[in-house]
Design an enzyme around this catalytic site. Sequence first.
Site, PDB file in Angstrom:
ATOM      1  N   GLU A 153       6.180  -2.075  -4.825  1.00 14.23           N
ATOM      2  CA  GLU A 153       6.934  -2.418  -3.620  1.00 14.23           C
ATOM      3  C   GLU A 153       8.378  -2.764  -3.966  1.00 14.23           C
ATOM      4  O   GLU A 153       8.684  -3.253  -5.045  1.00 14.23           O
ATOM      5  CB  GLU A 153       6.277  -3.581  -2.898  1.00 14.23           C
ATOM      6  CG  GLU A 153       6.221  -4.851  -3.715  1.00 14.23           C
ATOM      7  CD  GLU A 153       5.304  -5.891  -3.106  1.00 14.23           C
ATOM      8  OE1 GLU A 153       5.415  -6.156  -1.906  1.00 14.23           O
ATOM      9  OE2 GLU A 153       4.482  -6.423  -3.851  1.00 14.23           O
ATOM     10  N   LYS A 206      -4.275 -17.416   2.088  1.00  9.43           N
ATOM     11  CA  LYS A 206      -4.231 -16.337   1.098  1.00  9.43           C
ATOM     12  C   LYS A 206      -3.741 -16.920  -0.215  1.00  9.43           C
ATOM     13  O   LYS A 206      -2.758 -17.655  -0.241  1.00  9.43           O
ATOM     14  CB  LYS A 206      -3.278 -15.235   1.558  1.00  9.43           C
ATOM     15  CG  LYS A 206      -3.131 -14.083   0.569  1.00  9.43           C
ATOM     16  CD  LYS A 206      -2.201 -13.019   1.129  1.00  9.43           C
ATOM     17  CE  LYS A 206      -1.945 -11.816   0.286  1.00  9.43           C
ATOM     18  NZ  LYS A 206      -2.469 -11.691  -1.017  1.00  9.43           N
TER      19      LYS A 206
END
Length: 189
Positions: free
Chosen positions: A76, A26
């Site tokens: 977040e 990723k």
Amino acid sequence: DRPEKEGWTEMVRWALDAISERRLEKVVFARQVELGLDRDVDPLRVLHHLKAATPGCFHFALRPSEGPTFVGASPERLFHWAGDRVVSEAVAGTRGRGDTPEADAALREELLTSAKERREHAFVQQAIQDDLSALCTSVESPETPSELMLARGRHLHARLTGTLRPDVTAPELLDALHPTPAVGGVPSD
């Protein structure tokens, strides 16, 4: 803009090669945009406007004794600690919002069923679970992510809760969790 288009294209090519060779799983790209203003701006006023434009986010302003103020909004929260309980959030996988209720519902469904987005979210969720497990006696993590819907977009979201060991300190928790793969990719080194 840094990097410029040529540098950005080169980074993307390098990352795609690294992924195909399984050196990376990723990647999170970032770029810097620098704007010049004719006058000073009050960072707390910027924060006030940012809060209005980004409801549902966590807002912050960090100002050292000298230098510029760092202002931002994030969907977040890295962690919340109360007593022996710690809560962290895995937020990864993104879609925009639709112009109509039908288009919005289609984007929601696309996000929730996308194998790519689920895979990216799983990297983040697993890393947070592993990091918390090293500091906790137990960790609870949902099997499937839910949707975090914001004013301008939506993300896959999972709330992880752990029971901290009594000897854990806030700096240890911060060091273990930051940066998550949502910010730093996989592997983090």
